[in-house]
Motif scaffolding. Structure first.
Motif, mmCIF file in Angstrom:
data_model
loop_
_atom_site.group_PDB
_atom_site.id
_atom_site.type_symbol
_atom_site.label_atom_id
_atom_site.label_comp_id
_atom_site.label_asym_id
_atom_site.label_seq_id
_atom_site.Cartn_x
_atom_site.Cartn_y
_atom_site.Cartn_z
ATOM 1 N N SER A 20 0.793 -1.220 0.000
ATOM 2 C CA SER A 20 0.000 0.000 0.000
ATOM 3 C C SER A 20 0.829 1.275 0.000
ATOM 4 O O SER A 20 1.835 1.387 -0.687
ATOM 5 C CB SER A 20 -0.959 -0.032 1.203
ATOM 6 O OG SER A 20 -1.896 1.002 1.151
ATOM 7 N N ILE A 21 0.374 2.254 0.788
ATOM 8 C CA ILE A 21 0.946 3.599 0.767
ATOM 9 C C ILE A 21 2.406 3.605 1.185
ATOM 10 O O ILE A 21 3.225 4.330 0.607
ATOM 11 C CB ILE A 21 0.117 4.537 1.671
ATOM 12 C CG1 ILE A 21 -1.268 4.775 1.049
ATOM 13 C CG2 ILE A 21 0.832 5.850 1.898
ATOM 14 C CD1 ILE A 21 -2.208 5.551 1.933
ATOM 15 N N ARG A 24 4.502 2.437 -1.648
ATOM 16 C CA ARG A 24 4.486 3.448 -2.696
ATOM 17 C C ARG A 24 5.418 4.607 -2.348
ATOM 18 O O ARG A 24 6.114 5.140 -3.218
ATOM 19 C CB ARG A 24 3.058 3.961 -2.901
ATOM 20 C CG ARG A 24 2.867 4.866 -4.122
ATOM 21 C CD ARG A 24 1.480 5.462 -4.140
ATOM 22 N NE ARG A 24 0.455 4.457 -3.852
ATOM 23 C CZ ARG A 24 -0.706 4.724 -3.285
ATOM 24 N NH1 ARG A 24 -1.000 5.968 -2.936
ATOM 25 N NH2 ARG A 24 -1.573 3.763 -3.072
ATOM 26 N N ASP A 149 3.191 4.742 9.582
ATOM 27 C CA ASP A 149 2.093 4.918 8.627
ATOM 28 C C ASP A 149 1.491 6.311 8.756
ATOM 29 O O ASP A 149 1.293 7.022 7.760
ATOM 30 C CB ASP A 149 1.028 3.850 8.867
ATOM 31 C CG ASP A 149 -0.096 3.903 7.842
ATOM 32 O OD1 ASP A 149 -0.912 4.846 7.894
ATOM 33 O OD2 ASP A 149 -0.159 3.019 6.971
ATOM 34 N N ARG A 153 2.339 9.055 5.453
ATOM 35 C CA ARG A 153 1.242 9.430 4.565
ATOM 36 C C ARG A 153 1.079 10.956 4.471
ATOM 37 O O ARG A 153 0.427 11.457 3.559
ATOM 38 C CB ARG A 153 -0.067 8.782 5.012
ATOM 39 C CG ARG A 153 -0.608 9.303 6.330
ATOM 40 C CD ARG A 153 -1.784 8.478 6.826
ATOM 41 N NE ARG A 153 -2.832 8.392 5.814
ATOM 42 C CZ ARG A 153 -3.768 9.310 5.619
ATOM 43 N NH1 ARG A 153 -3.744 10.415 6.357
ATOM 44 N NH2 ARG A 153 -4.692 9.153 4.709
ATOM 45 N N LEU A 159 0.539 10.574 -1.022
ATOM 46 C CA LEU A 159 -0.835 10.320 -1.445
ATOM 47 C C LEU A 159 -1.044 10.914 -2.839
ATOM 48 O O LEU A 159 -0.499 11.958 -3.172
ATOM 49 C CB LEU A 159 -1.829 10.948 -0.461
ATOM 50 C CG LEU A 159 -1.773 10.436 0.980
ATOM 51 C CD1 LEU A 159 -2.824 11.140 1.826
ATOM 52 C CD2 LEU A 159 -1.988 8.927 1.036
#
Length: 226
Positions: A20-21, A24, A149, A153, A159
């Motif tokens: 996920s993020i 990424r 996390d 983010r 994002l």
């Protein structure tokens, strides 16, 4: 940003940072999370990282020597803005703290285990102590994953829509308003007309009113902090 995490059980952290993020962010070159196995710095043939507490009592205590060797090795490579110890008696983590930490360049996190670390570790190395809530986990690994996390983010570019993080719950001291997507009608339940009106100013007013209402109902303590 670079985050170095020191752990006795590094395998617990492999999953959160490979999807996920967080994945990424690393692929974009915006954040790097490196896990360090404390046992690589352990004492003797047995790779000892813990010992009995002076004065007796149940449970083992993480020794200062392995932790000191690991922290000093990392410090020889870069300067850290914060060296964080994840502990139940630390300051409670919140969005304000996440915002502040997201502006840093290099962070180190030490995951506690057993009955905690030798107090001298906290005195000599730790610059910030953080708790994710009034409960006890088996170790600080899951807490470190939560911190990473929440922090990563917020880094610009992580994002796809950079305004998304700015409208999260707690950013303005309120819970986020209700959200809807297609279809506009489902099983007799319909999306509020205002959201379909196209009047952006009125929509924002409605969202703010809903945020205040939801916060009063579910987290009135947040309003008391103002």
């Amino acid at each position: 940003m670079r985050i170095d995490i020191i752990s006795v059980v590094p395998g617990l952290l492999e999953g959160p940072f490979s999807h996920s993020i967080l994945k990424r962010a690393e692929e974009k070159g915006l954040a790097k999370v490196q896990i360090h196995n404390l046992r690589d710095y352990a004492i003797g043939k047995q790779k000892q990282v813990d010992d009995y507490a002076f004065g007796g009592g149940a449970g083992m205590v993480m020794m200062i020597e392995p932790i000191a060797k690991c922290i000093e090795a990392l410090q020889s490579q870069r300067t850290y803005d914060e060296i964080i110890y994840l502990t139940p008696d630390g300051a409670t983590f919140d969005q304000v703290m996440a915002n502040e930490l997201s502006l840093k360049g290099n962070l180190m996190m030490l995951c506690g285990h057993y009955k905690g670390v030798d107090e001298r570790v906290r005195q000599k190395f730790i610059t910030k102590e953080i708790s994710i809530g009034d409960f006890v986990l088996s170790g600080g690994e899951l807490a470190a994953a939560v911190l990473a996390d929440a922090i990563i983010r917020l880094i610009p570019g992580v994002l796809n829509d950079e305004t998304s993080a700015l409208t999260d719950s707690f950013q303005d001291g309120l819970l986020a308003p209700p959200v809807y997507t297609r279809p506009a009608a489902y099983d007799g339940m319909e999306v509020p007309d205002i959201l379909l009106s196209g009047h952006q100013a009125k929509i924002e007013d409605w969202r703010f009113e809903q945020s205040v209402r939801r916060t009063k109902e579910r987290r009135p303590d947040l309003l008391d902090r103002e």
